[in-house]
Design a protein around this motif. Structure first.
Motif, PDB file in Angstrom:
ATOM      1  N   LEU A  56     -21.640 -27.943   4.662  1.00 27.22           N
ATOM      2  CA  LEU A  56     -20.490 -28.831   4.511  1.00 27.22           C
ATOM      3  C   LEU A  56     -19.234 -27.995   4.342  1.00 27.22           C
ATOM      4  CD1 LEU A  56     -19.197 -31.635   4.138  1.00 27.22           C
ATOM      5  CD2 LEU A  56     -19.765 -31.441   1.689  1.00 27.22           C
ATOM      6  N   VAL A  57     -18.246 -28.244   5.206  1.00 22.40           N
ATOM      7  CA  VAL A  57     -16.953 -27.578   5.112  1.00 22.40           C
ATOM      8  C   VAL A  57     -15.916 -28.647   4.783  1.00 22.40           C
ATOM      9  CG1 VAL A  57     -15.221 -26.175   6.297  1.00 22.40           C
ATOM     10  CG2 VAL A  57     -17.664 -25.825   6.793  1.00 22.40           C
ATOM     11  N   ILE A  58     -15.313 -28.507   3.606  1.00 19.90           N
ATOM     12  CA  ILE A  58     -14.307 -29.467   3.129  1.00 19.90           C
ATOM     13  C   ILE A  58     -12.936 -28.823   3.308  1.00 19.90           C
ATOM     14  CG2 ILE A  58     -13.464 -30.793   1.164  1.00 19.90           C
ATOM     15  CD1 ILE A  58     -16.311 -30.552  -0.025  1.00 19.90           C
ATOM     16  N   ILE A  59     -12.117 -29.428   4.162  1.00 20.46           N
ATOM     17  CA  ILE A  59     -10.830 -28.834   4.518  1.00 20.46           C
ATOM     18  C   ILE A  59      -9.661 -29.578   3.858  1.00 20.46           C
ATOM     19  CG2 ILE A  59      -9.268 -28.266   6.428  1.00 20.46           C
ATOM     20  CD1 ILE A  59     -11.766 -28.241   8.249  1.00 20.46           C
ATOM     21  N   ASP A  60      -8.959 -28.884   2.990  1.00 19.69           N
ATOM     22  CA  ASP A  60      -7.631 -29.297   2.503  1.00 19.69           C
ATOM     23  C   ASP A  60      -7.535 -30.703   1.909  1.00 19.69           C
ATOM     24  OD1 ASP A  60      -7.030 -26.859   3.655  1.00 19.69           O
ATOM     25  OD2 ASP A  60      -5.820 -27.674   5.275  1.00 19.69           O
ATOM     26  N   ILE A  61      -8.513 -31.143   1.176  1.00 17.48           N
ATOM     27  CA  ILE A  61      -8.361 -32.438   0.496  1.00 17.48           C
ATOM     28  C   ILE A  61      -7.614 -32.138  -0.807  1.00 17.48           C
ATOM     29  CG2 ILE A  61      -9.494 -34.486  -0.440  1.00 17.48           C
ATOM     30  CD1 ILE A  61     -11.699 -34.130   1.612  1.00 17.48           C
ATOM     31  N   GLN A  62      -6.296 -32.068  -0.663  1.00 15.92           N
ATOM     32  CA  GLN A  62      -5.409 -31.612  -1.719  1.00 15.92           C
ATOM     33  C   GLN A  62      -4.415 -32.704  -2.110  1.00 15.92           C
ATOM     34  OE1 GLN A  62      -5.372 -27.748   0.818  1.00 15.92           O
ATOM     35  NE2 GLN A  62      -4.137 -27.286  -1.000  1.00 15.92           N
ATOM     36  N   PRO A  94      -0.850 -40.641  -2.353  1.00 17.49           N
ATOM     37  CA  PRO A  94       0.370 -41.303  -2.816  1.00 17.49           C
ATOM     38  C   PRO A  94       1.001 -40.527  -3.975  1.00 17.49           C
ATOM     39  CG  PRO A  94      -1.324 -42.928  -2.399  1.00 17.49           C
ATOM     40  CD  PRO A  94      -1.989 -41.563  -2.263  1.00 17.49           C
ATOM     41  N   GLY A  95       2.306 -40.345  -3.898  1.00 16.93           N
ATOM     42  CA  GLY A  95       3.031 -39.564  -4.902  1.00 16.93           C
ATOM     43  C   GLY A  95       3.136 -38.092  -4.543  1.00 16.93           C
ATOM     44  N   GLY A  96       2.355 -37.650  -3.560  1.00 20.87           N
ATOM     45  CA  GLY A  96       2.412 -36.262  -3.109  1.00 20.87           C
ATOM     46  C   GLY A  96       3.552 -36.052  -2.132  1.00 20.87           C
ATOM     47  N   ARG A  97       3.714 -34.832  -1.692  1.00 21.99           N
ATOM     48  CA  ARG A  97       4.833 -34.484  -0.811  1.00 21.99           C
ATOM     49  C   ARG A  97       4.609 -34.860   0.647  1.00 21.99           C
ATOM     50  NH1 ARG A  97       6.649 -28.477  -2.846  1.00 21.99           N
ATOM     51  NH2 ARG A  97       7.348 -29.087  -4.915  1.00 21.99           N
ATOM     52  N   HIS A  98       3.359 -35.133   1.035  1.00 24.33           N
ATOM     53  CA  HIS A  98       3.077 -35.484   2.434  1.00 24.33           C
ATOM     54  C   HIS A  98       1.905 -36.474   2.489  1.00 24.33           C
ATOM     55  CE1 HIS A  98       3.565 -34.783   6.709  1.00 24.33           C
ATOM     56  NE2 HIS A  98       2.258 -34.640   6.833  1.00 24.33           N
ATOM     57  N   PRO A  99       2.096 -37.689   1.956  1.00 22.96           N
ATOM     58  CA  PRO A  99       0.983 -38.639   1.903  1.00 22.96           C
ATOM     59  C   PRO A  99       0.516 -39.064   3.294  1.00 22.96           C
ATOM     60  CG  PRO A  99       3.019 -39.653   1.115  1.00 22.96           C
ATOM     61  CD  PRO A  99       3.317 -38.208   1.357  1.00 22.96           C
ATOM     62  N   LEU A 100      -0.790 -39.175   3.411  1.00 20.64           N
ATOM     63  CA  LEU A 100      -1.427 -39.576   4.663  1.00 20.64           C
ATOM     64  C   LEU A 100      -1.749 -41.056   4.633  1.00 20.64           C
ATOM     65  CD1 LEU A 100      -3.890 -36.566   5.083  1.00 20.64           C
ATOM     66  CD2 LEU A 100      -1.492 -36.767   5.804  1.00 20.64           C
ATOM     67  N   ALA A 134     -10.686 -41.782   2.428  1.00 18.93           N
ATOM     68  CA  ALA A 134     -11.261 -40.567   3.012  1.00 18.93           C
ATOM     69  C   ALA A 134     -11.833 -39.661   1.922  1.00 18.93           C
ATOM     70  CB  ALA A 134     -10.204 -39.826   3.830  1.00 18.93           C
ATOM     71  N   ALA A 135     -11.107 -39.506   0.817  1.00 18.68           N
ATOM     72  CA  ALA A 135     -11.595 -38.662  -0.282  1.00 18.68           C
ATOM     73  C   ALA A 135     -12.853 -39.259  -0.906  1.00 18.68           C
ATOM     74  CB  ALA A 135     -10.508 -38.475  -1.332  1.00 18.68           C
ATOM     75  N   ASP A 136     -12.905 -40.581  -1.028  1.00 21.36           N
ATOM     76  CA  ASP A 136     -14.117 -41.220  -1.555  1.00 21.36           C
ATOM     77  C   ASP A 136     -15.308 -40.969  -0.635  1.00 21.36           C
ATOM     78  OD1 ASP A 136     -12.750 -42.185  -3.780  1.00 21.36           O
ATOM     79  OD2 ASP A 136     -12.466 -44.202  -2.926  1.00 21.36           O
ATOM     80  N   GLY A 191       0.920 -22.700  -6.241  1.00 20.58           N
ATOM     81  CA  GLY A 191       1.310 -22.867  -7.632  1.00 20.58           C
ATOM     82  C   GLY A 191       1.785 -24.253  -8.022  1.00 20.58           C
ATOM     83  N   THR A 192       1.801 -25.198  -7.080  1.00 21.73           N
ATOM     84  CA  THR A 192       2.235 -26.556  -7.418  1.00 21.73           C
ATOM     85  C   THR A 192       1.022 -27.462  -7.580  1.00 21.73           C
ATOM     86  OG1 THR A 192       2.378 -27.329  -5.119  1.00 21.73           O
ATOM     87  CG2 THR A 192       4.354 -26.251  -6.055  1.00 21.73           C
ATOM     88  N   PRO A 193       1.170 -28.551  -8.350  1.00 22.23           N
ATOM     89  CA  PRO A 193       0.057 -29.493  -8.500  1.00 22.23           C
ATOM     90  C   PRO A 193      -0.410 -30.075  -7.163  1.00 22.23           C
ATOM     91  CG  PRO A 193       1.757 -29.943 -10.135  1.00 22.23           C
ATOM     92  CD  PRO A 193       2.318 -28.912  -9.189  1.00 22.23           C
ATOM     93  N   GLY A 194       0.487 -30.226  -6.209  1.00 26.32           N
ATOM     94  CA  GLY A 194       0.130 -30.787  -4.917  1.00 26.32           C
ATOM     95  C   GLY A 194      -0.815 -29.918  -4.109  1.00 26.32           C
ATOM     96  N   ALA A 195      -0.859 -28.637  -4.416  1.00 30.18           N
ATOM     97  CA  ALA A 195      -1.750 -27.717  -3.710  1.00 30.18           C
ATOM     98  C   ALA A 195      -3.170 -27.732  -4.271  1.00 30.18           C
ATOM     99  CB  ALA A 195      -1.188 -26.299  -3.754  1.00 30.18           C
ATOM    100  N   GLU A 196      -3.368 -28.407  -5.386  1.00 32.44           N
ATOM    101  CA  GLU A 196      -4.692 -28.442  -6.016  1.00 32.44           C
ATOM    102  C   GLU A 196      -5.646 -29.342  -5.237  1.00 32.44           C
ATOM    103  OE1 GLU A 196      -5.577 -26.407  -8.471  1.00 32.44           O
ATOM    104  OE2 GLU A 196      -3.535 -25.623  -8.244  1.00 32.44           O
ATOM    105  N   ILE A 197      -6.894 -28.948  -5.200  1.00 30.44           N
ATOM    106  CA  ILE A 197      -7.943 -29.747  -4.569  1.00 30.44           C
ATOM    107  C   ILE A 197      -8.151 -31.013  -5.388  1.00 30.44           C
ATOM    108  CG2 ILE A 197     -10.414 -29.824  -4.024  1.00 30.44           C
ATOM    109  CD1 ILE A 197     -10.237 -26.807  -3.409  1.00 30.44           C
ATOM    110  N   ASP A 198      -8.283 -32.140  -4.700  1.00 33.44           N
ATOM    111  CA  ASP A 198      -8.519 -33.416  -5.369  1.00 33.44           C
ATOM    112  C   ASP A 198      -9.801 -33.345  -6.197  1.00 33.44           C
ATOM    113  OD1 ASP A 198      -7.696 -36.415  -5.399  1.00 33.44           O
ATOM    114  OD2 ASP A 198      -9.859 -36.441  -4.988  1.00 33.44           O
TER     115      ASP A 198
END
Length: 181
Positions: free
Chosen positions: A5-11, A16-22, A28-30, A63-70
């Motif tokens: 399993l390769v999990i890519i960028d679920i950050q 919602p509330g992030g800098r680039h909401p999809l 998708a995260a669920d 270094g920002t919270p938005g870069a953290e993995i969900d």
């Protein structure tokens, strides 16, 4: 042979509330979380990929919270975490080496964005000879615009999945993966 399993960028910036909401990132995260739990229950390999942009990069900035993995798909124990700086998860990383060390196994890919890093990584994996399945409902894309035409994220997502299927990837759902045990 069971897939890696390769999990890519679920950050966080993609939610919602992030800098680039999809479009549909929580669903998708669920779905990705269900696939991850299944993979862990089966004792199978997991590789996490996390994108880091430089300060001023707009989103996923180091270094920002938005870069953290969900939290739903956060690494645990000795699961490998690869930090990348390009859309293609193989560029400038040891992903290929990590995968080769696990043997010739197919890949099962989930992540964000379908239209960027998932696309680039899956295409590269196919070029490198990997058998790749993409968990369609465990990926998400943004709304896009070009030449005065707005394209809904759900359509972007579907178009990129269709293109990946045409390029050699197999498309599956999280229910199919979890029910395959």
């Amino acid at each position: 042979m069971n897939p890696v399993l390769v999990i890519i960028d679920i950050q966080r910036d993609y939610f919602p509330g992030g800098r680039h909401p999809l479009v549909g990132p929580d669903a998708a995260a669920d779905a990705a979380s269900a696939v991850l739990a299944h993979q862990r229950d089966q004792g199978e390999s997991v590789i996490h990929v996390r994108h880091e942009s430089p300060a001023g990069g707009g989103f996923l900035e180091v270094g920002t919270p938005g870069a953290e993995i969900d939290d739903r798909v956060a690494p645990t124990g000795d699961e490998v975490v690869i930090v990348k700086h390009a859309p293609n998860s193989f560029v400038g990383t040891d992903l290929h080496d990590q995968l080769r060390a696990l043997g010739e196994r197919p890949l099962l890919v989930v992540g964000m964005m379908t239209s960027m890093c998932v696309d680039a990584t899956v295409r590269a994996a196919i070029d490198l000879g990997y058998e790749v399945s993409v968990v369609a409902d465990a990926c998400a894309a943004p709304d896009l615009s070009y030449g005065g035409t707005d394209v809904d994220g759900a359509i972007v997502h579907a178009a990129f999945l269709a293109a990946l299927s045409g390029a050699g990837a197999t498309l599956v759902t999280s229910a199919e993966v979890v029910g395959a045990a």
